[in-house]
Design an enzyme around this catalytic site. Structure first.
Site, PDB file in Angstrom:
ATOM      1  N   GLY A   1     -27.744 -96.281  -5.077  1.00  9.75           N
ATOM      2  CA  GLY A   1     -26.809 -95.399  -5.772  1.00  9.75           C
ATOM      3  C   GLY A   1     -26.564 -94.139  -4.947  1.00  9.75           C
ATOM      4  CG  LEU A   2     -22.715 -92.364  -5.200  1.00 12.58           C
ATOM      5  CD1 LEU A   2     -21.568 -91.616  -5.897  1.00 12.58           C
ATOM      6  CD2 LEU A   2     -22.331 -92.709  -3.772  1.00 12.58           C
TER       7      LEU A   2
ATOM      8  CB  SER B   1     -29.048 -99.281   0.166  1.00  9.60           C
ATOM      9  OG  SER B   1     -29.406 -99.037  -1.182  1.00  9.60           O
TER      10      SER B   1
ATOM     11  CE  LYS C   1     -30.660 -93.286  -3.947  1.00  9.41           C
ATOM     12  NZ  LYS C   1     -29.739 -92.150  -4.190  1.00  9.41           N
ATOM     13  CB  THR C   2     -36.068 -90.040  -5.739  1.00  8.63           C
ATOM     14  OG1 THR C   2     -35.455 -90.529  -4.542  1.00  8.63           O
ATOM     15  CG2 THR C   2     -37.494 -89.633  -5.431  1.00  8.63           C
TER      16      THR C   2
ATOM     17  N   GLY D   1     -28.324 -88.038  -5.443  1.00 11.11           N
ATOM     18  CA  GLY D   1     -28.364 -87.231  -6.663  1.00 11.11           C
ATOM     19  C   GLY D   1     -28.202 -88.024  -7.946  1.00 11.11           C
ATOM     20  CB  ALA D   2     -27.227 -91.518  -8.673  1.00  8.94           C
TER      21      ALA D   2
END
Lengths: 205, 205
Positions: free
Chosen positions: B12-13, B87, B18-19, B15-16
């Site tokens: 994903g972009l 990715s 993910k982490t 800041g979406a």
């Protein structure tokens, strides 16, 4: 039943026999039904981890750290990681030892004299390096810092592959990192002969 | 008792979330005493696997393949690998899926609208990217190819983190990749009240 992970790290000059020995050990472990073993050798590493890196000290160190990072991920999750890489610089090998932990890091120094390697020269690289056609060639135009206290020290100039292989497997067994094979069942040749003679004397044969 | 390895891949972009989600899942698994979990997130990857790579399509693909290679090594040795990386290119994500195997690859698409991300902009990157100060910024000046059939699809513009987290854990449990928590022992509040009333009526309280 539970397997302990560790890293078996082969270091030495190009052509010394690192990959040959690493392959032998890998095959032996697979044959012994050790389920979790991974090989990180030249080709695998070049393709999957080190594309774009060259042969400067900095790039070599990055390469070795990267392999060490992956070996650590594997070892700490009960996998045996078998790495073979020239890894010419002592400091970065020792960094990997510190990262992975001494209890899980087994350094195998595969020694060979330059004379042996030049005579062998399977890939013709030494000839080119000595002629100056390859720059930064470890052992010819680039340094190799031999381990001071490797866990296993073998020498392909003076030993057969079988002898080196036995030394490595023997070390791993002695340290309890892999299980020794159960004692061979049955009799030795001399014992068998004695038994046969005995049975013959009794009229059974 | 035996744990099956798999790869949980967050895409994903920037800041979406993910982490944030990867960390939540990692912590949850650790809390559930899942012993073999490894996180491969931005910092770890940049330091240990991707130094020297830039943001061209080729370099991004190399980075994603490399993370995939390590996830595969881990997953096939019974470790849960949690990767979070923008990715952006579908083809190379699908390469990783093929390498690791569909039975062991769980793609989590963390969607968020550009509006949300620009408003959020925790690191101030979107502002710079929109001003043209950062080149090749995914979602602004570089493409992002959303997954067509992700195993889990969450949306941080419209859901809370808790909701997204529950969706991921729920999916992993439903697919049998992690064990569901045992049913909460004890009574619900309503049940407890009923039991108390009953005991009181009997003169025990």
């Amino acid at each position: 039943m539970s397997q302990k992970g560790f890293t078996l790290w082969f270091t030495g000059l190009s052509g010394a026999g690192k990959t040959t020995l690493a392959d032998r050990v890998y095959d032996e472990l697979k044959e012994r039904r050790v389920l979790k073993v991974e090989k990180l050798d030249g080709d695998v590493v070049r393709t999957n981890l080190s594309k774009g890196l060259g042969f400067s000290k900095e790039d070599r160190d990055t390469n070795i750290r990267r392999i060490g990072f992956v070996c650590d991920l594997l070892s700490r999750n009960d996998v045996i990681a078998i790495a073979s890489a020239i890894s010419p610089y002592r400091a970065v090998r020792d960094e990997n030892r510190a990262l992975i932990g001494s209890d899980r890091f087994v350094e195998v120094y595969v020694e060979a004299t330059l004379d042996t390697l030049v005579q062998r020269d399977v890939k013709g690289l030494y000839k080119k390096a000595l002629a100056g056609e390859i720059k930064e060639f470890t052992g010819v135009s680039d340094p190799y810092e031999a381990p001071l206290h490797p866990e296993v020290h073998v020498n392909s100039s003076t030993e057969t592959i079988d002898e080196s292989f036995d030394a490595i497997i023997g070390y791993l067994e002695a340290r309890g990192l892999i299980e020794p094979l159960p004692e061979q069942a049955g009799y030795s040749a001399a014992e068998e002969q004695a038994v046969s003679a005995h049975l013959e004397a009794l009229g059974y044969l």
